[in-house]
Design an enzyme around this catalytic site. Structure first.
Site, PDB file in Angstrom:
ATOM      1  CG  MET A 142      -1.901  -1.198   1.198  1.00  0.00           C
ATOM      2  SD  MET A 142      -3.396  -0.936   2.153  1.00  0.00           S
ATOM      3  CE  MET A 142      -2.716  -0.659   3.775  1.00  0.00           C
TER       4      MET A 142
ATOM      5  CG  HIS B 262       6.822  -2.047   2.201  1.00  0.00           C
ATOM      6  ND1 HIS B 262       6.733  -0.894   2.945  1.00  0.00           N
ATOM      7  CD2 HIS B 262       5.603  -2.615   2.260  1.00  0.00           C
ATOM      8  CE1 HIS B 262       5.507  -0.768   3.430  1.00  0.00           C
ATOM      9  NE2 HIS B 262       4.795  -1.804   3.041  1.00  0.00           N
TER      10      HIS B 262
ATOM     11  CD  GLN C 102      -6.166  -3.801   2.414  1.00  0.00           C
ATOM     12  OE1 GLN C 102      -6.059  -4.330   1.323  1.00  0.00           O
ATOM     13  NE2 GLN C 102      -5.183  -3.836   3.305  1.00  0.00           N
TER      14      GLN C 102
ATOM     15  CE  LYS D 288       3.547  -4.655  11.577  1.00  0.00           C
ATOM     16  NZ  LYS D 288       2.445  -4.251  10.714  1.00  0.00           N
TER      17      LYS D 288
ATOM     18  CB  VAL E 208      12.071  -5.814   8.375  1.00  0.00           C
ATOM     19  CG1 VAL E 208      13.216  -4.830   8.572  1.00  0.00           C
ATOM     20  CG2 VAL E 208      12.385  -6.808   7.265  1.00  0.00           C
TER      21      VAL E 208
ATOM     22  CB  SER F  84       4.070  -0.651  10.764  1.00  0.00           C
ATOM     23  OG  SER F  84       2.780  -0.189  10.395  1.00  0.00           O
TER      24      SER F  84
HETATM   25  P1  AMP Z   1       1.374  -2.945   3.475  1.00  0.00           P
HETATM   26  O1  AMP Z   1       1.960  -1.901   2.573  1.00  0.00           O
HETATM   27  O2  AMP Z   1       1.368  -2.563   4.922  1.00  0.00           O
HETATM   28  O3  AMP Z   1       0.069  -3.481   2.970  1.00  0.00           O
HETATM   29  O4  AMP Z   1       2.380  -4.164   3.409  1.00  0.00           O
HETATM   30  C1  AMP Z   1       2.755  -4.734   2.180  1.00  0.00           C
HETATM   31  C2  AMP Z   1       3.518  -6.007   2.433  1.00  0.00           C
HETATM   32  O5  AMP Z   1       4.668  -5.720   3.215  1.00  0.00           O
HETATM   33  C3  AMP Z   1       2.695  -7.039   3.225  1.00  0.00           C
HETATM   34  O6  AMP Z   1       2.975  -8.332   2.706  1.00  0.00           O
HETATM   35  C4  AMP Z   1       3.224  -6.876   4.609  1.00  0.00           C
HETATM   36  O7  AMP Z   1       3.103  -8.040   5.394  1.00  0.00           O
HETATM   37  C5  AMP Z   1       4.685  -6.578   4.330  1.00  0.00           C
HETATM   38  N1  AMP Z   1       5.299  -5.917   5.480  1.00  0.00           N
HETATM   39  C6  AMP Z   1       4.848  -4.815   6.142  1.00  0.00           C
HETATM   40  N2  AMP Z   1       5.642  -4.538   7.186  1.00  0.00           N
HETATM   41  C7  AMP Z   1       6.629  -5.460   7.182  1.00  0.00           C
HETATM   42  C8  AMP Z   1       7.755  -5.718   8.022  1.00  0.00           C
HETATM   43  N3  AMP Z   1       8.046  -4.962   9.072  1.00  0.00           N
HETATM   44  N4  AMP Z   1       8.545  -6.780   7.718  1.00  0.00           N
HETATM   45  C9  AMP Z   1       8.258  -7.572   6.659  1.00  0.00           C
HETATM   46  N5  AMP Z   1       7.209  -7.383   5.834  1.00  0.00           N
HETATM   47  C10 AMP Z   1       6.401  -6.346   6.092  1.00  0.00           C
END
Ligand code: AMP
Length: 282
Positions: free
Chosen positions: A30, A37, A61, A149, A176, A185
């Site tokens: 996102m 990421h 979502q 995560k 991570v 995050s």
């Molecule tokens: P998001 O942009 O928050 O929807 O996350 C996109 C992808 O990155 C998803 O598969 C998340 O699980 C992954 N992700 C987000 N934060 C982390 C993190 N700290 N470590 C590893 N993967 C992450």
């Protein structure tokens, strides 16, 4: 790196690549990218010839009182970061491109979506399942890389891909963290300096419960109490749930006999944070 905003544009590039027989890894995000990421992008490069990323803040979502409107967006920065990591295509569609009309189709994995975040985010996993199924159909990657995560999300996606015979491998990469343990995050950007300090309670709590399990505490309820107690000690943190579950079924663990997923959702101020650790159990 190619920036593509239309489904037709992605399909055209994908067809070209298919002729060369090269493998594609997709990293759906996102945006508001961070090291978590970018690690997924690096993992994708190990697993495929090209890594394609998507950035789409998926309205389906988010609940009505959630942060869809205020969610951080910075396409130019994200684009530069992805380019530096060697991604070769960024798919950044508009909401209208993905949902020209509301989808009449529902993809639901109720037995995996019911627990953990499910009750607190009604419709969230349906929204995730829908957009991920659409992205996988649009891009048709060999591999898609997700982060541990969001463990429940990864389990839901793995199951929908299996149930629908989608020809893609779902790779789940470890979380991570910052040096002090806080899981990376995009929502960490919402935290004030004081809240940022409070937020370390999540990883501390998970570590305390994981240590207790390693020391022989097998009762799920006792592990959940350790999690809740640690969060309770952090002023400004409010527990939403603390859980000890089977990592595959997400069902509560009465007595640990194998791997256990310890999971938390906590409000720090008005920011909702989640985190988890997978333990080997006993
Ligand atoms: P998001 O942009 O928050 O929807 O996350 C996109 C992808 O990155 C998803 O598969 C998340 O699980 C992954 N992700 C987000 N934060 C982390 C993190 N700290 N470590 C590893 N993967 C992450």
């Amino acid at each position: 790196m190619l920036l593509v905003t239309t489904i037709a544009g992605v399909r055209a590039r994908r067809e070209e690549l298919a002729k060369t027989g090269q493998r594609v890894a997709l990293v759906p995000t996102m945006g508001a990218l961070h090291e978590g990421h970018l690690t997924l992008v690096r993992r994708g490069r190990e697993l495929a010839d090209e890594v394609w990323a998507s950035i789409f803040v998926n309205p389906a979502q988010f609940g009505p009182s959630e942060d869809f409107v205020s969610y951080p967006r910075d396409l130019e920065r994200d684009r530069a970061l992805l380019e530096r990591e060697g991604a070769t295509l960024l798919f950044a569609p508009s909401v209208r491109e993905i949902y020209p009309r509301p989808a009449a189709t529902v993809i639901d994995v109720p037995e995996l979506a019911a627990g953990l975040c499910g009750p607190y985010r009604p419709g969230h996993f349906r929204g995730v399942a829908l957009v991920v199924a659409k992205l996988l159909n649009i891009v048709q990657p060999h591999v898609a890389v997700f982060g541990a995560k969001d463990w429940q999300q990864a389990v839901v996606i793995r199951r929908l891909v299996e149930d629908l015979d989608m020809p893609v491998h779902i790779e789940v990469h470890p979380t991570v963290r910052e040096e002090d343990g806080l899981a990376r995050s995009s929502r960490n950007a919402y935290l004030s300096p004081e809240e940022r300090r409070t937020a370390t309670a999540l990883s501390r709590a998970l570590e305390a419960a994981a240590t207790a399990l390693a020391d022989g505490e097998k009762r799920g309820a006792a592990l959940e109490l350790i999690l809740a107690t640690e969060i309770g000690r952090a002023p400004g943190a409010r527990l939403q749930y603390a859980a000890a579950v089977d990592p595959a079924t997400l069902q509560p663990v009465a007595t640990a006999e194998g791997p256990v997923l310890l999971a938390l959702a906590v409000y720090v101020g008005s920011t909702r944070l989640i985190d988890n650790v997978l333990t080997e159990g006993i």
